[in-house]
Write a protein that holds these residues in place. Structure first.
Motif, PDB file in Angstrom:
ATOM      1  N   GLY A 138       0.812  -1.218   0.000  1.00 47.39           N
ATOM      2  CA  GLY A 138       0.000   0.000   0.000  1.00 47.39           C
ATOM      3  C   GLY A 138       0.844   1.265   0.000  1.00 47.39           C
ATOM      4  N   VAL A 139       0.169   2.371   0.215  1.00 51.57           N
ATOM      5  CA  VAL A 139       0.788   3.702   0.251  1.00 51.57           C
ATOM      6  C   VAL A 139       0.823   4.172   1.695  1.00 51.57           C
ATOM      7  N   PHE A 140       1.947   4.749   2.092  1.00 48.90           N
ATOM      8  CA  PHE A 140       2.095   5.236   3.459  1.00 48.90           C
ATOM      9  C   PHE A 140       2.922   6.510   3.457  1.00 48.90           C
ATOM     10  N   GLY A 141       2.566   7.416   4.326  1.00 45.65           N
ATOM     11  CA  GLY A 141       3.358   8.610   4.568  1.00 45.65           C
ATOM     12  C   GLY A 141       3.172   9.055   6.004  1.00 45.65           C
ATOM     13  N   ALA A 142       4.222   9.574   6.597  1.00 48.85           N
ATOM     14  CA  ALA A 142       4.162  10.147   7.946  1.00 48.85           C
ATOM     15  C   ALA A 142       4.992  11.412   7.943  1.00 48.85           C
ATOM     16  N   GLU A 143       4.479  12.452   8.574  1.00 50.18           N
ATOM     17  CA  GLU A 143       5.116  13.773   8.575  1.00 50.18           C
ATOM     18  C   GLU A 143       5.600  14.109   9.975  1.00 50.18           C
ATOM     19  N   GLN A 144       6.767  14.729  10.041  1.00 50.80           N
ATOM     20  CA  GLN A 144       7.343  15.225  11.295  1.00 50.80           C
ATOM     21  C   GLN A 144       8.261  16.401  10.985  1.00 50.80           C
ATOM     22  N   PRO A 145       8.546  17.239  11.987  1.00 49.74           N
ATOM     23  CA  PRO A 145       9.537  18.300  11.769  1.00 49.74           C
ATOM     24  C   PRO A 145      10.901  17.674  11.474  1.00 49.74           C
ATOM     25  N   ASP A 189      14.607   0.444   6.071  1.00 47.33           N
ATOM     26  CA  ASP A 189      15.285  -0.781   5.620  1.00 47.33           C
ATOM     27  C   ASP A 189      14.405  -1.568   4.652  1.00 47.33           C
ATOM     28  N   GLY A 190      13.079  -1.440   4.785  1.00 45.74           N
ATOM     29  CA  GLY A 190      12.145  -2.126   3.910  1.00 45.74           C
ATOM     30  C   GLY A 190      11.821  -1.379   2.632  1.00 45.74           C
ATOM     31  N   GLY A 191      12.425  -0.195   2.453  1.00 45.01           N
ATOM     32  CA  GLY A 191      12.230   0.543   1.205  1.00 45.01           C
ATOM     33  C   GLY A 191      11.622   1.921   1.341  1.00 45.01           C
ATOM     34  N   ALA A 192      11.228   2.321   2.538  1.00 48.49           N
ATOM     35  CA  ALA A 192      10.683   3.674   2.710  1.00 48.49           C
ATOM     36  C   ALA A 192      11.780   4.708   2.484  1.00 48.49           C
ATOM     37  N   GLU A 193      11.368   5.872   2.033  1.00 48.97           N
ATOM     38  CA  GLU A 193      12.300   6.978   1.804  1.00 48.97           C
ATOM     39  C   GLU A 193      11.852   8.175   2.642  1.00 48.97           C
ATOM     40  N   VAL A 194      12.743   9.140   2.776  1.00 51.20           N
ATOM     41  CA  VAL A 194      12.428  10.372   3.495  1.00 51.20           C
ATOM     42  C   VAL A 194      12.725  11.548   2.576  1.00 51.20           C
ATOM     43  N   VAL A 195      11.769  12.453   2.473  1.00 49.05           N
ATOM     44  CA  VAL A 195      11.978  13.697   1.750  1.00 49.05           C
ATOM     45  C   VAL A 195      11.922  14.835   2.765  1.00 49.05           C
ATOM     46  N   VAL A 196      12.846  15.775   2.630  1.00 50.44           N
ATOM     47  CA  VAL A 196      12.907  16.936   3.503  1.00 50.44           C
ATOM     48  C   VAL A 196      12.602  18.160   2.645  1.00 50.44           C
ATOM     49  N   PHE A 197      11.746  19.030   3.153  1.00 48.20           N
ATOM     50  CA  PHE A 197      11.372  20.223   2.398  1.00 48.20           C
ATOM     51  C   PHE A 197      11.050  21.350   3.362  1.00 48.20           C
ATOM     52  N   ASP A 198      11.061  22.548   2.847  1.00 51.08           N
ATOM     53  CA  ASP A 198      10.669  23.733   3.615  1.00 51.08           C
ATOM     54  C   ASP A 198       9.205  24.024   3.336  1.00 51.08           C
ATOM     55  N   GLN A 199       8.497  24.466   4.350  1.00 50.14           N
ATOM     56  CA  GLN A 199       7.078  24.737   4.161  1.00 50.14           C
ATOM     57  C   GLN A 199       6.803  26.124   3.581  1.00 50.14           C
ATOM     58  N   PRO A 205      11.540  23.490   8.324  1.00 50.26           N
ATOM     59  CA  PRO A 205      11.949  22.236   7.702  1.00 50.26           C
ATOM     60  C   PRO A 205      11.078  21.067   8.176  1.00 50.26           C
ATOM     61  N   THR A 206      10.580  20.329   7.233  1.00 58.07           N
ATOM     62  CA  THR A 206       9.650  19.236   7.489  1.00 58.07           C
ATOM     63  C   THR A 206      10.148  18.016   6.742  1.00 58.07           C
ATOM     64  N   GLN A 207       9.813  16.838   7.260  1.00 56.47           N
ATOM     65  CA  GLN A 207      10.201  15.608   6.586  1.00 56.47           C
ATOM     66  C   GLN A 207       9.006  14.668   6.511  1.00 56.47           C
ATOM     67  N   ILE A 208       8.960  13.928   5.424  1.00 54.88           N
ATOM     68  CA  ILE A 208       7.941  12.904   5.248  1.00 54.88           C
ATOM     69  C   ILE A 208       8.646  11.592   4.944  1.00 54.88           C
ATOM     70  N   LEU A 209       8.330  10.581   5.742  1.00 49.34           N
ATOM     71  CA  LEU A 209       8.783   9.226   5.481  1.00 49.34           C
ATOM     72  C   LEU A 209       7.652   8.572   4.695  1.00 49.34           C
ATOM     73  N   TYR A 210       7.986   7.944   3.566  1.00 51.63           N
ATOM     74  CA  TYR A 210       6.919   7.454   2.690  1.00 51.63           C
ATOM     75  C   TYR A 210       7.364   6.256   1.857  1.00 51.63           C
ATOM     76  N   PHE A 211       6.361   5.567   1.327  1.00 51.18           N
ATOM     77  CA  PHE A 211       6.570   4.565   0.290  1.00 51.18           C
ATOM     78  C   PHE A 211       5.253   4.384  -0.451  1.00 51.18           C
ATOM     79  N   GLY A 212       5.350   3.889  -1.674  1.00 50.98           N
ATOM     80  CA  GLY A 212       4.169   3.639  -2.484  1.00 50.98           C
ATOM     81  C   GLY A 212       3.612   4.876  -3.161  1.00 50.98           C
ATOM     82  N   ALA A 213       4.255   6.012  -2.963  1.00 44.82           N
ATOM     83  CA  ALA A 213       3.851   7.277  -3.582  1.00 44.82           C
ATOM     84  C   ALA A 213       5.126   8.076  -3.824  1.00 44.82           C
ATOM     85  N   ASP A 214       5.015   9.147  -4.565  1.00 45.78           N
ATOM     86  CA  ASP A 214       6.180   9.968  -4.876  1.00 45.78           C
ATOM     87  C   ASP A 214       6.017  11.348  -4.250  1.00 45.78           C
ATOM     88  N   PHE A 215       6.777  11.604  -3.209  1.00 45.27           N
ATOM     89  CA  PHE A 215       6.756  12.901  -2.537  1.00 45.27           C
ATOM     90  C   PHE A 215       7.982  13.744  -2.898  1.00 45.27           C
TER      91      PHE A 215
END
Length: 170
Positions: free
Chosen positions: A99-106, A126-136, A146-156
């Motif tokens: 499935g698709v998952f995302g979680a947001e944190q500072p 380790d299972g394939g999730a990635e983290v993107v860091v961006f400014d709001q 600065p904010t980060q989203i850990l995600y997989f199954g979607a493109d952030f």
């Protein structure tokens, strides 16, 4: 804030976890409270720092006096740790189901400790999730935030952006 959605309630979590296990959801996006993870706690005057890399789940009660921690701080830690664990568990289930998952944190910008540094989130990476860091700020915030989203199954990755506003440190 609705009682039937309070993930701290074991009965509510059991219902949602059962739905997750049964494939009811195609996607999950979570934004658990960052109050015990936020780097703003390191600013003085202000609320005390509650965790660090050596104590990822929070400082022990034996250090309460020296760190100026009260019972309410330990309650916050307990609640935020449970929400972090349940968020990571939802991610693990979604990962197993494709499935698709995302979680947001500072995003920690100096010495802060990120929820995504907890072992359960590292297992997602380790299972394939990635983290993107961006400014709001490109999305309307008055400072970088600065904010980060850990995600997989979607493109952030399109969130990667910067702006000229300085990080607010006061």
């Amino acid at each position: 804030h609705l009682s039937d959605q309070n993930l701290l309630d074991d009965a509510v979590w059991s219902r949602i976890k059962r739905d997750l296990d049964n494939g009811v959801y195609a996607a999950v996006f979570a934004s658990p409270p960052c109050r015990t993870f936020s780097e703003v706690r390191s600013k003085r005057p202000g609320p005390p720092v509650l965790r660090d890399a050596e104590h990822p789940y929070g400082y022990p009660r034996s250090q309460a006096k020296e760190r100026g921690l009260s019972d309410s701080h330990f309650t916050m830690l307990r609640e935020d740790n449970l929400l972090a664990d349940r968020t990571a568990e939802a991610g693990r289930i979604m990962l197993q189901q494709g499935g698709v998952f995302g979680a947001e944190q500072p995003h920690p910008w100096r010495t802060g400790f990120s929820m995504f540094s907890l072992a359960a989130f590292q297992e997602l990476v380790d299972g394939g999730a990635e983290v993107v860091v961006f400014d709001q700020c490109p999305f309307g915030a008055e400072s970088r935030k600065p904010t980060q989203i850990l995600y997989f199954g979607a493109d952030f990755t399109k969130l990667k952006a910067s702006c000229s506003h300085p990080i607010v440190t006061q």
